[in-house]
Design a protein around this motif. Sequence first.
Motif, PDB file in Angstrom:
ATOM      1  N   PHE A 117       0.832  -1.203   0.000  1.00 51.87           N
ATOM      2  CA  PHE A 117       0.000   0.000   0.000  1.00 51.87           C
ATOM      3  C   PHE A 117       0.870   1.259   0.000  1.00 51.87           C
ATOM      4  O   PHE A 117       0.662   2.179  -0.797  1.00 51.87           O
ATOM      5  CB  PHE A 117      -0.935  -0.019   1.213  1.00 51.87           C
ATOM      6  CG  PHE A 117      -1.610   1.283   1.503  1.00 51.87           C
ATOM      7  CD1 PHE A 117      -2.569   1.792   0.640  1.00 51.87           C
ATOM      8  CD2 PHE A 117      -1.312   1.996   2.650  1.00 51.87           C
ATOM      9  CE1 PHE A 117      -3.211   2.990   0.912  1.00 51.87           C
ATOM     10  CE2 PHE A 117      -1.950   3.192   2.931  1.00 51.87           C
ATOM     11  CZ  PHE A 117      -2.890   3.692   2.061  1.00 51.87           C
ATOM     12  N   GLU A 118       1.850   1.306   0.898  1.00 53.06           N
ATOM     13  CA  GLU A 118       2.709   2.486   0.988  1.00 53.06           C
ATOM     14  C   GLU A 118       3.461   2.720  -0.322  1.00 53.06           C
ATOM     15  O   GLU A 118       3.613   3.856  -0.770  1.00 53.06           O
ATOM     16  CB  GLU A 118       3.679   2.348   2.155  1.00 53.06           C
ATOM     17  CG  GLU A 118       2.983   2.458   3.486  1.00 53.06           C
ATOM     18  CD  GLU A 118       3.883   2.141   4.663  1.00 53.06           C
ATOM     19  OE1 GLU A 118       4.929   1.467   4.480  1.00 53.06           O
ATOM     20  OE2 GLU A 118       3.547   2.566   5.782  1.00 53.06           O
ATOM     21  N   ASP A 119       3.935   1.651  -0.959  1.00 50.53           N
ATOM     22  CA  ASP A 119       4.633   1.775  -2.233  1.00 50.53           C
ATOM     23  C   ASP A 119       3.684   2.291  -3.316  1.00 50.53           C
ATOM     24  O   ASP A 119       4.050   3.174  -4.098  1.00 50.53           O
ATOM     25  CB  ASP A 119       5.225   0.423  -2.641  1.00 50.53           C
ATOM     26  CG  ASP A 119       6.079   0.528  -3.880  1.00 50.53           C
ATOM     27  OD1 ASP A 119       6.996   1.381  -3.899  1.00 50.53           O
ATOM     28  OD2 ASP A 119       5.824  -0.227  -4.838  1.00 50.53           O
ATOM     29  N   ALA A 120       2.471   1.769  -3.351  1.00 52.80           N
ATOM     30  CA  ALA A 120       1.480   2.216  -4.341  1.00 52.80           C
ATOM     31  C   ALA A 120       1.112   3.687  -4.118  1.00 52.80           C
ATOM     32  O   ALA A 120       0.958   4.447  -5.086  1.00 52.80           O
ATOM     33  CB  ALA A 120       0.236   1.331  -4.289  1.00 52.80           C
ATOM     34  N   VAL A 121       0.987   4.106  -2.859  1.00 49.69           N
ATOM     35  CA  VAL A 121       0.680   5.511  -2.557  1.00 49.69           C
ATOM     36  C   VAL A 121       1.827   6.400  -3.022  1.00 49.69           C
ATOM     37  O   VAL A 121       1.608   7.434  -3.665  1.00 49.69           O
ATOM     38  CB  VAL A 121       0.391   5.715  -1.054  1.00 49.69           C
ATOM     39  CG1 VAL A 121       0.391   7.193  -0.685  1.00 49.69           C
ATOM     40  CG2 VAL A 121      -0.941   5.092  -0.679  1.00 49.69           C
ATOM     41  N   ALA A 122       3.066   6.015  -2.710  1.00 49.96           N
ATOM     42  CA  ALA A 122       4.224   6.822  -3.118  1.00 49.96           C
ATOM     43  C   ALA A 122       4.273   6.966  -4.641  1.00 49.96           C
ATOM     44  O   ALA A 122       4.479   8.068  -5.161  1.00 49.96           O
ATOM     45  CB  ALA A 122       5.508   6.199  -2.590  1.00 49.96           C
ATOM     46  N   GLN A 123       4.064   5.867  -5.355  1.00 50.74           N
ATOM     47  CA  GLN A 123       4.077   5.931  -6.820  1.00 50.74           C
ATOM     48  C   GLN A 123       2.933   6.795  -7.347  1.00 50.74           C
ATOM     49  O   GLN A 123       3.108   7.564  -8.300  1.00 50.74           O
ATOM     50  CB  GLN A 123       3.981   4.528  -7.405  1.00 50.74           C
ATOM     51  CG  GLN A 123       5.240   3.705  -7.207  1.00 50.74           C
ATOM     52  CD  GLN A 123       5.082   2.329  -7.828  1.00 50.74           C
ATOM     53  OE1 GLN A 123       4.697   2.201  -8.984  1.00 50.74           O
ATOM     54  NE2 GLN A 123       5.359   1.291  -7.051  1.00 50.74           N
ATOM     55  N   THR A 124       1.766   6.676  -6.722  1.00 51.15           N
ATOM     56  CA  THR A 124       0.611   7.489  -7.126  1.00 51.15           C
ATOM     57  C   THR A 124       0.913   8.965  -6.945  1.00 51.15           C
ATOM     58  O   THR A 124       0.676   9.778  -7.848  1.00 51.15           O
ATOM     59  CB  THR A 124      -0.641   7.082  -6.318  1.00 51.15           C
ATOM     60  OG1 THR A 124      -0.963   5.728  -6.616  1.00 51.15           O
ATOM     61  CG2 THR A 124      -1.821   7.970  -6.651  1.00 51.15           C
ATOM     62  N   LEU A 125       1.436   9.344  -5.785  1.00 53.89           N
ATOM     63  CA  LEU A 125       1.700  10.754  -5.506  1.00 53.89           C
ATOM     64  C   LEU A 125       2.830  11.304  -6.365  1.00 53.89           C
ATOM     65  O   LEU A 125       2.810  12.474  -6.749  1.00 53.89           O
ATOM     66  CB  LEU A 125       2.007  10.951  -4.025  1.00 53.89           C
ATOM     67  CG  LEU A 125       0.830  10.667  -3.087  1.00 53.89           C
ATOM     68  CD1 LEU A 125       1.258  10.837  -1.636  1.00 53.89           C
ATOM     69  CD2 LEU A 125      -0.364  11.556  -3.408  1.00 53.89           C
TER      70      LEU A 125
END
Length: 162
Positions: A117-125
Motif C-alpha cells: 500500500f505504501e509503495d502504491a501511494v508513493a508511486q501514485t503521488l
Amino acid sequence: MAVIDLGQNPADWPGDDQGRVMRDYLDPCCLPPLHRPLQAKPKTPLLIGLHDRAGADWMKQNKLKGVCLVLAQVQDQPVQLDFSHLANAGITVLLRIGYGYADGTGTMPQPDRLAAFEDAVAQTLNTAQGVTATHFCNEINNASEAPGWNPALNAPGPHYFR
C-alpha cells in the motif's frame, strides 16, 4: 446567532458583555477571553470549497475558483490521477488518499498489506498532476476506519488495537 468579525475589530469581544453573550449566543461558554485575537488579522480572500470531484467539476463549469477535497482509493497498485484541468481553472485540489473507507476495508490496510500500500501511494503521488496537498488516510484513530470493522456490530477489526 450574532455575527462578529474579530479579525477586524478585536476590541469587539462579546465575552466582555455577559448580557450580550446570553442574548446573542447559543453556547455562551464558547467565548472565553483567551480566544480573543491580540490584533486585527490581515484580510484574506474567501475561498469556496466543495467535496469530491463532482464538486470541483461543478466549480469549474460555473467558473468559480476555490478549494476541493477529492478522495482517491489506492490499494496495492498505483493509480493515475490528473487534476491539472482543475488546477488550471483556479481550483486548489486537496487529495485524501487511502486504502478504503469506513466500510470494513479501512483507510489503512491490514499489516500484511501495508508495505505494498505504501509503495502504491508513493508511486501514485509521484505521478499525480494538479494536486496541491495530500491527506494520507483518514481518522486512523477511529475504529470504524480500521480494517476489518464490522458495521453490523459497530466493532473494530482485530488490527485496530495493535
